[in-house]
Enzyme design. Sequence first.
Site, mmCIF file in Angstrom:
data_model
loop_
_atom_site.group_PDB
_atom_site.id
_atom_site.type_symbol
_atom_site.label_atom_id
_atom_site.label_comp_id
_atom_site.label_asym_id
_atom_site.label_seq_id
_atom_site.Cartn_x
_atom_site.Cartn_y
_atom_site.Cartn_z
ATOM 1 N N HIS A 1 85.845 108.101 100.473
ATOM 2 C CA HIS A 1 85.269 106.711 100.445
ATOM 3 C C HIS A 1 85.540 106.411 101.821
ATOM 4 O O HIS A 1 86.704 106.526 102.604
ATOM 5 C CB HIS A 1 86.091 105.857 99.617
ATOM 6 C CG HIS A 1 85.832 106.317 98.223
ATOM 7 N ND1 HIS A 1 84.740 105.724 97.589
ATOM 8 C CD2 HIS A 1 86.630 107.286 97.238
ATOM 9 C CE1 HIS A 1 84.794 106.552 96.277
ATOM 10 N NE2 HIS A 1 85.750 107.113 96.063
ATOM 11 N N ASP B 1 80.219 100.201 98.939
ATOM 12 C CA ASP B 1 81.339 100.716 98.367
ATOM 13 C C ASP B 1 82.528 100.259 99.147
ATOM 14 O O ASP B 1 82.790 100.351 100.030
ATOM 15 C CB ASP B 1 81.323 102.207 98.459
ATOM 16 C CG ASP B 1 82.809 103.105 98.053
ATOM 17 O OD1 ASP B 1 83.484 102.510 97.375
ATOM 18 O OD2 ASP B 1 82.861 104.055 98.726
#
Length: 549
Positions: free
Chosen positions: A362, A189
């Site tokens: 994130h 990610d």
Amino acid sequence: MLKIIPIGGLGEIGLNMMVVEYQGDLLVIDAGLMFPEDYMLGVDLVIPDMEFIRRNKSRVVGVLLTHAHEDHIGALSYLMRDVNVPVYGTPFTLGVVRHKLDEIGLLGQADLREVQPGLRLVVGKFEIDLIRVGHSVVDGIGLAIRTPMGLVVHTGDFKISHAAIDGMTTDVNKFARCGEEGVLALLSDSTNVEKEGYTISDREIGETLKGIISKCRGRVIVALFASSISRIQQIIDIAHQNGRQVVYNGRSIEVTVGIAKSLGYIRIPDGMEIGIDEIGNIPDDQVVLITTGSQGEPMSALARMATGIHKQIKIRYGDMVILSSKFIPGNEKAIGKIINNLYRRGADVIYEKISAIHVSGHAFREELKLMINLTRPRYFIPIHGEYRHLVLHARLAEEMGIPKNRVMLAENGQVIEFDAGGCRISSMIQTGRILVDGKGIGDVGRSLLKERRVLSEDGFVAVTLAFDEETGIVMYGPEVISRGFVFETETGHLVDDAQCVILEAIEDIGPDVPDRIEKIRARIKGDLRKYFNYTIKRRPLILPFVLEI
């Protein structure tokens, strides 16, 4: 040969979808959407072009969902209309999927298979370990996909925090064991690669919220993403500690809370929940309202409160409104408008720019480095992010010692191949974005968006004209009507002059000219466009309606 084929999510935020192919079997990872950008006027949502999957649907062995955010599951219902295969997901993820499919009548034909983090799953020729990851929604997983070519690790959306809420911790030990086993490729990610350091913990956010709510003497209204189950639990706990009762408002909040309660992800003491209609019977200092609208959505519950049109909730002095979410780029103006309106009605507003009340789901740069160190991959593929995020993540991997020729900077549609000779980007498949407008899927293209933009900026001019079919003599018109393009009050002469332009345009096109009507339409459009541009520097959409009687 092993292939990794990104369908969406590489070079953009959202549309996350990927295919892993081995010996003819296709495994689909996620099926996400994105919300329309500013130029996509009238469009409801955007989904990936899934034609490659549809053409090869006989080879698809399953769809594996990493978590319940719309950018990972929102396009699943569109895929399942044509590709009916097993769908694997964790309990909360499938709970949300079930509700979505039930609403559109697809639940009965869906083959949904619940899985748990820590499980080893066999799907076709793939053997997959499901690894718990911390994110901003519960039940997120990363994937360790075993093939005879090697082990591929897909992180999903993740962050690494050692002070995370129970059940929201990334299993770093499992990722480390993958590294010890040997990782062929890491797909990681990239969303927050621009952020230095580490994400702050959810516990810190909880302490901040506790301090704010405990000092408030009026009603507390918390707006957040409906999927933020752990944050909702924190707010429930804080409300309980402060002797407050909890109200939910907003359909998406009510649905996800119901799913989370049924699965045990939200625990609330008996008697704490009240209905929205009961809120007037409770003292202000005993109320916490959890609602939607943190992104400025125009018809959300918070937006209706801010404009004074909410049926049950009227904002007043003493109310405290907390926007416990990140401002998504592009939504700043809409959010700012809501904040201003809330202040006008007497509320105090707390948001991320003035207080630490939101934490990203994130990983920041140090956590991304840690993931690379844990897995020690031979090849590195940055995923999930705009192109600049992918580039910066690729450079970070090089800083961590991965040779440049083993960092695969790919975009949507590019096929990444692994064989005995190594890894390369070998070819390209059809991919792109499909715009969904109401029930229309893919019927809104660039030309239609351009027309909508022109209509929004310069309006339109409609010309109605009728000819005698035999003689070619004008029997009606030309009638000129406009919308969004002022004629009559300030520049009335434009109507008469436009009619003259039309009549001049058709003089040279006699009744014996082939395709006369089409040529007249084209001439009217061209001449009026030039005329309006010359006279008042505007470019309205010209709509000529020409008939033969």
